[in-house]
Design a protein around this motif. Structure first.
Motif, PDB file in Angstrom:
ATOM      1  N   GLU A 195       0.836  -1.198   0.000  1.00  0.00           N
ATOM      2  CA  GLU A 195       0.000   0.000   0.000  1.00  0.00           C
ATOM      3  C   GLU A 195       0.873   1.251   0.000  1.00  0.00           C
ATOM      4  OE1 GLU A 195      -3.606   2.215   2.483  1.00  0.00           O
ATOM      5  OE2 GLU A 195      -2.663   0.418   3.322  1.00  0.00           O
ATOM      6  N   LEU A 196       0.486   2.227  -0.823  1.00  0.00           N
ATOM      7  CA  LEU A 196       1.223   3.487  -0.883  1.00  0.00           C
ATOM      8  C   LEU A 196       0.695   4.421   0.208  1.00  0.00           C
ATOM      9  CD1 LEU A 196       1.586   4.025  -4.724  1.00  0.00           C
ATOM     10  CD2 LEU A 196       2.875   2.582  -3.162  1.00  0.00           C
ATOM     11  N   ASN A 197       1.086   4.117   1.418  1.00  0.00           N
ATOM     12  CA  ASN A 197       0.598   4.857   2.586  1.00  0.00           C
ATOM     13  C   ASN A 197       1.665   5.832   3.084  1.00  0.00           C
ATOM     14  OD1 ASN A 197       2.469   3.133   3.732  1.00  0.00           O
ATOM     15  ND2 ASN A 197       0.930   1.735   4.545  1.00  0.00           N
ATOM     16  N   ARG A 198       1.428   6.356   4.268  1.00  0.00           N
ATOM     17  CA  ARG A 198       2.344   7.342   4.854  1.00  0.00           C
ATOM     18  C   ARG A 198       3.745   6.748   5.069  1.00  0.00           C
ATOM     19  NH1 ARG A 198       2.237  12.101   7.432  1.00  0.00           N
ATOM     20  NH2 ARG A 198       3.617  12.443   9.210  1.00  0.00           N
ATOM     21  N   VAL A 199       3.811   5.469   5.404  1.00  0.00           N
ATOM     22  CA  VAL A 199       5.107   4.816   5.636  1.00  0.00           C
ATOM     23  C   VAL A 199       5.949   4.844   4.367  1.00  0.00           C
ATOM     24  CG1 VAL A 199       6.238   2.649   6.220  1.00  0.00           C
ATOM     25  CG2 VAL A 199       4.194   3.351   7.467  1.00  0.00           C
ATOM     26  N   VAL A 200       5.333   4.524   3.222  1.00  0.00           N
ATOM     27  CA  VAL A 200       6.057   4.532   1.950  1.00  0.00           C
ATOM     28  C   VAL A 200       6.453   5.960   1.570  1.00  0.00           C
ATOM     29  CG1 VAL A 200       5.907   3.984  -0.513  1.00  0.00           C
ATOM     30  CG2 VAL A 200       4.906   2.431   1.166  1.00  0.00           C
ATOM     31  N   ALA A 201       5.540   6.921   1.795  1.00  0.00           N
ATOM     32  CA  ALA A 201       5.838   8.318   1.478  1.00  0.00           C
ATOM     33  C   ALA A 201       7.034   8.816   2.286  1.00  0.00           C
ATOM     34  CB  ALA A 201       4.611   9.186   1.749  1.00  0.00           C
ATOM     35  N   GLN A 202       7.084   8.471   3.565  1.00  0.00           N
ATOM     36  CA  GLN A 202       8.202   8.909   4.407  1.00  0.00           C
ATOM     37  C   GLN A 202       9.499   8.193   4.032  1.00  0.00           C
ATOM     38  OE1 GLN A 202       6.566   8.283   8.371  1.00  0.00           O
ATOM     39  NE2 GLN A 202       6.085  10.467   8.552  1.00  0.00           N
ATOM     40  N   LYS A 203       9.380   6.965   3.553  1.00  0.00           N
ATOM     41  CA  LYS A 203      10.564   6.236   3.091  1.00  0.00           C
ATOM     42  C   LYS A 203      11.189   6.948   1.896  1.00  0.00           C
ATOM     43  CE  LYS A 203      11.876   1.747   1.116  1.00  0.00           C
ATOM     44  NZ  LYS A 203      11.364   0.398   0.709  1.00  0.00           N
ATOM     45  N   ILE A 204      10.343   7.371   0.949  1.00  0.00           N
ATOM     46  CA  ILE A 204      10.849   8.101  -0.212  1.00  0.00           C
ATOM     47  C   ILE A 204      11.410   9.450   0.221  1.00  0.00           C
ATOM     48  CG2 ILE A 204      10.249   9.082  -2.453  1.00  0.00           C
ATOM     49  CD1 ILE A 204       8.046   6.999  -2.685  1.00  0.00           C
ATOM     50  N   LYS A 205      10.737  10.111   1.160  1.00  0.00           N
ATOM     51  CA  LYS A 205      11.203  11.420   1.639  1.00  0.00           C
ATOM     52  C   LYS A 205      12.607  11.308   2.228  1.00  0.00           C
ATOM     53  CE  LYS A 205      10.278  15.001   5.098  1.00  0.00           C
ATOM     54  NZ  LYS A 205       9.360  15.504   6.152  1.00  0.00           N
ATOM     55  N   ARG A 206      12.851  10.266   2.996  1.00  0.00           N
ATOM     56  CA  ARG A 206      14.179  10.096   3.594  1.00  0.00           C
ATOM     57  C   ARG A 206      15.241   9.906   2.522  1.00  0.00           C
ATOM     58  NH1 ARG A 206      11.163   7.059   7.391  1.00  0.00           N
ATOM     59  NH2 ARG A 206      11.657   5.118   6.295  1.00  0.00           N
ATOM     60  N   ARG A 207      14.859   9.302   1.410  1.00  0.00           N
ATOM     61  CA  ARG A 207      15.827   9.050   0.344  1.00  0.00           C
ATOM     62  C   ARG A 207      16.117  10.311  -0.475  1.00  0.00           C
ATOM     63  NH1 ARG A 207      15.716   3.556  -1.496  1.00  0.00           N
ATOM     64  NH2 ARG A 207      15.471   2.204   0.334  1.00  0.00           N
ATOM     65  N   ILE A 208      15.080  11.095  -0.786  1.00  0.00           N
ATOM     66  CA  ILE A 208      15.267  12.223  -1.710  1.00  0.00           C
ATOM     67  C   ILE A 208      15.170  13.583  -1.025  1.00  0.00           C
ATOM     68  CG2 ILE A 208      14.384  10.844  -3.622  1.00  0.00           C
ATOM     69  CD1 ILE A 208      11.809  12.417  -3.501  1.00  0.00           C
ATOM     70  N   HIS A 209      14.977  13.591   0.306  1.00  0.00           N
ATOM     71  CA  HIS A 209      14.951  14.833   1.085  1.00  0.00           C
ATOM     72  C   HIS A 209      13.917  15.821   0.541  1.00  0.00           C
ATOM     73  CE1 HIS A 209      18.605  13.158   2.723  1.00  0.00           C
ATOM     74  NE2 HIS A 209      19.148  13.133   1.524  1.00  0.00           N
TER      75      HIS A 209
END
Length: 313
Positions: A195-209
């Motif tokens: 699921e493309l939930n908040r956990v996945v969104a924050q994972k991408i955020k940590r990678r691309i700032h």
């Protein structure tokens, strides 16, 4: 006397003219300096952010590739398992929900490879099993793409919405050797999804700032933003200029009090249809702070130059 008064008046007028000339000259010089700085220093800082966005795209793509790899590995591990083939080859076993759940659990592997969604279809794409981790299973009657996978007997990856939830999914056929060496029977099709939930969104955020927002039907589905911030940004990220913006030509938008560069990437389904979008927000707050610092310094210099002109005129 009258002559002394005239001399004093002339002196004051000369002083006023000198002060005015000095003030105008100082203002002109500082305005030119401000223009040069804004067009060179700040523009270069903004260009640096644009370059960072382009450099981070491979990192962004790597998150989806990593998810796809995990889903693919899980699907192939299950599809190639003899126990799985035995279960799907038995009419009673493949209809027993507890047997299927145990089969999926045994094939789950480590925590990183576990999935949120598990669907199983027959060769016609009719769903025979559905399970959603931590929630009630979505009501899904059929998956047309699974029918195509059963016919092609090739694994496929894509994005889909099931039960109102957005997933990255993998469809894997479970094959059994037939009497012919040239053909295999399709016992079932496995659908594994994240699921493309908040956990996945924050994972991408940590990678691309950068902040990441998932959209479906022009509404925010999930994001890396704080919940209270989502309300204020919804109208901005669903605007046409953001939806059509690319990483090489991002749109400039304001999120709260801060400027951001925004671009969008499409999430496509198995038939090429648009399922959702990802909006990436890269903050220009550092550029704004640089501009304000320079502006404050120039204002201080201007004040000082005016004071000096007054004293020496």
């Amino acid at each position: 006397s009258v002559s002394e008064a005239l001399v004093r008046a002339t002196r004051f007028r000369l002083r006023d003219r000198l002060f005015l000339a000095s003030a105008l000259l100082s203002t002109a010089i500082l305005l030119i300096a401000a223009w040069v700085i804004n067009n060179q220093v700040v523009r270069q800082a903004r260009q640096h952010v644009l370059t960072e966005i382009e450099d981070l795209l491979p990192v962004y793509d790597s998150v989806w590739e990593e998810n796809a790899r995990n889903l693919s590995t899980l699907g192939l591990t299950m599809a190639n398992s003899q126990n799985v083939k035995i279960i799907f080859g038995d009419a009673r076993a493949r209809r027993d929900r507890e047997t299927i759940k145990e089969m999926i659990s045994d094939s789950g592997g480590d925590q990183d490879s576990q999935v949120d969604l598990a669907l199983i279809t027959d060769g016609a794409g009719n769903v025979t099993f559905a399970d959603l981790r931590g929630n009630e299973a979505p009501v899904v009657a059929e998956i047309p793409a699974a029918r195509n996978v059963a016919v092609s007997q090739q694994q496929r990856q894509g994005f889909a919405i099931f039960g109102g939830k957005l997933f990255q999914v993998s469809l894997t056929p479970v094959l059994l050797q037939s009497g012919s060496d040239d053909y295999q029977n399709t016992l079932a099709v496995l659908c594994a999804g994240i699921e493309l939930n908040r956990v996945v969104a924050q994972k991408i955020k940590r990678r691309i700032h950068s902040e990441v927002i998932f959209l479906t039907a022009d509404q925010i589905y999930a994001s890396s933003l704080e919940p209270e911030a989502e309300v204020g940004v919804a109208e901005t990220v669903t605007a046409p200029e953001v939806a059509n913006a690319e990483a090489t030509r991002p749109a400039e938008v304001r999120v709260g009090a801060h400027p951001n560069l925004a671009f969008s990437r499409h999430l496509t389904g198995f038939d090429g249809q648009l399922v959702g979008q990802v909006v990436v927000l890269r903050s220009l707050a550092d550029t704004g702070r640089l501009f304000r610092s320079i502006s404050n310094l120039l204002a201080l210099l201007w004040t000082g130059s005016i004071a000096a002109a007054f004293l020496f005129s």
